[in-house]
Design a protein around this motif. Structure first.
Motif, short mmCIF file in Angstrom:
data_model
loop_
_atom_site.label_atom_id
_atom_site.label_comp_id
_atom_site.label_asym_id
_atom_site.label_seq_id
_atom_site.Cartn_x
_atom_site.Cartn_y
_atom_site.Cartn_z
N ALA A 8 0.88 -1.16 0.00
CA ALA A 8 0.00 0.00 0.00
C ALA A 8 0.92 1.22 0.00
N CYS A 9 0.33 2.37 -0.21
CA CYS A 9 1.13 3.61 -0.28
C CYS A 9 0.58 4.62 0.73
N ALA A 10 1.47 5.35 1.39
CA ALA A 10 1.03 6.41 2.30
C ALA A 10 1.80 7.69 1.97
N ILE A 11 1.04 8.75 1.69
CA ILE A 11 1.65 10.07 1.55
C ILE A 11 1.60 10.66 2.95
N ASN A 12 2.70 10.46 3.64
CA ASN A 12 2.74 10.67 5.08
C ASN A 12 3.55 11.91 5.42
N CYS A 13 3.39 12.39 6.64
CA CYS A 13 4.29 13.44 7.12
C CYS A 13 5.64 12.81 7.39
N MET A 14 6.70 13.61 7.30
CA MET A 14 8.05 13.12 7.59
C MET A 14 8.26 12.87 9.08
N ASP A 15 7.36 13.38 9.92
CA ASP A 15 7.45 13.30 11.38
C ASP A 15 7.62 11.85 11.85
N GLY A 16 8.69 11.57 12.55
CA GLY A 16 8.99 10.22 13.01
C GLY A 16 7.94 9.64 13.93
N ARG A 17 7.14 10.49 14.56
CA ARG A 17 6.15 10.01 15.51
C ARG A 17 4.97 9.32 14.84
N GLN A 19 5.14 7.46 11.82
CA GLN A 19 5.48 6.40 10.85
C GLN A 19 4.89 5.05 11.24
N ASP A 20 5.14 4.63 12.49
CA ASP A 20 4.67 3.30 12.91
C ASP A 20 3.15 3.22 12.92
N ALA A 21 2.50 4.28 13.39
CA ALA A 21 1.03 4.29 13.47
C ALA A 21 0.42 4.08 12.09
N VAL A 22 0.94 4.80 11.11
CA VAL A 22 0.39 4.71 9.75
C VAL A 22 0.71 3.34 9.14
N LYS A 23 1.93 2.91 9.30
CA LYS A 23 2.32 1.61 8.76
C LYS A 23 1.47 0.50 9.34
N ASN A 24 1.31 0.51 10.67
CA ASN A 24 0.53 -0.54 11.32
C ASN A 24 -0.93 -0.50 10.89
N LYS A 73 -2.91 -0.74 -4.11
CA LYS A 73 -4.30 -0.50 -4.51
C LYS A 73 -4.96 0.55 -3.65
N VAL A 74 -4.24 0.99 -2.63
CA VAL A 74 -4.77 2.05 -1.77
C VAL A 74 -3.65 3.04 -1.47
N VAL A 75 -4.02 4.33 -1.52
CA VAL A 75 -3.09 5.41 -1.22
C VAL A 75 -3.69 6.24 -0.09
N ALA A 76 -2.99 6.32 1.02
CA ALA A 76 -3.46 7.11 2.16
C ALA A 76 -2.80 8.48 2.15
N ILE A 77 -3.55 9.48 2.57
CA ILE A 77 -2.98 10.81 2.80
C ILE A 77 -3.17 11.09 4.29
N PRO A 110 -4.89 4.17 -10.67
CA PRO A 110 -5.96 3.22 -10.35
C PRO A 110 -5.84 2.70 -8.92
N ALA A 111 -6.09 3.57 -7.95
CA ALA A 111 -6.00 3.18 -6.54
C ALA A 111 -7.05 3.93 -5.74
N GLU A 112 -7.50 3.27 -4.67
CA GLU A 112 -8.43 3.92 -3.75
C GLU A 112 -7.65 4.94 -2.92
N ILE A 113 -8.25 6.08 -2.64
CA ILE A 113 -7.59 7.09 -1.81
C ILE A 113 -8.31 7.16 -0.47
N ILE A 114 -7.56 7.08 0.61
CA ILE A 114 -8.16 7.23 1.93
C ILE A 114 -7.46 8.36 2.69
#
Ligand SMILES: [Zn+2]
Length: 129
Positions: A8-17, A19-24, A73-77, A110-114
């Motif tokens: 999956a893909c995450a357009i995440n903040c660079m903030d280290g705090r 990373q794990d929450a989004v990944k999990n 198939k999913v991209v998170a912001i 072609p991916a769902e955005i959440i």
């Protein structure tokens, strides 16, 4: 490239705090093996403003690899509490997330955005939409 692993893909903040929450969250809710991280400071603000073409194109290039090469198939912001890159309240950040969604939709992948919000305990992840 691995053929039998899912991404999956995450357009995440660079903030280290965050990373794990989004990944999990992504691994648990979308049953993927890996989460590609496209990080910027306050990505919801950057994508909502859609003004810095160089950064937007760079984000697009990285999401392209995740979707079209890794098969995401999913991209998170992501937006989160106490963001130095987007120092606004949750309500405004959620408005940014919704505008950011339009920008990422315009990439045409072609991916769902959440849209996700990470709280100040750095563990709680809320699905905004
Ligand atoms: Zn941040």
């Amino acid at each position: 490239m691995e053929n039998n692993k899912t991404f999956a893909c995450a357009i995440n903040c660079m903030d280290g705090r965050v990373q794990d929450a989004v990944k999990n969250y992504m691994k648990e809710n979308y049953s993927v093996d890996y989460v590609d991280m496209v990080t910027e400071p306050g990505p919801n603000k950057i994508l909502a403003e859609n003004a810095d073409i160089a950064i937007i194109e760079n984000i697009k290039k990285r999401v392209d690899i995740s979707v079209n090469h890794h098969g995401s198939k999913v991209v998170a912001i992501i937006g989160h509490f106490d963001c130095a890159g987007n120092p606004t309240e949750k309500e405004e950040q959620i408005t940014h997330l919704k505008k950011a969604e339009e920008t990422v939709k315009s990439f045409g992948f072609p991916a769902e955005i959440i849209l996700l919000w990470v709280d100040g305990d750095w563990q709680t992840v809320e699905l905004v939409s």
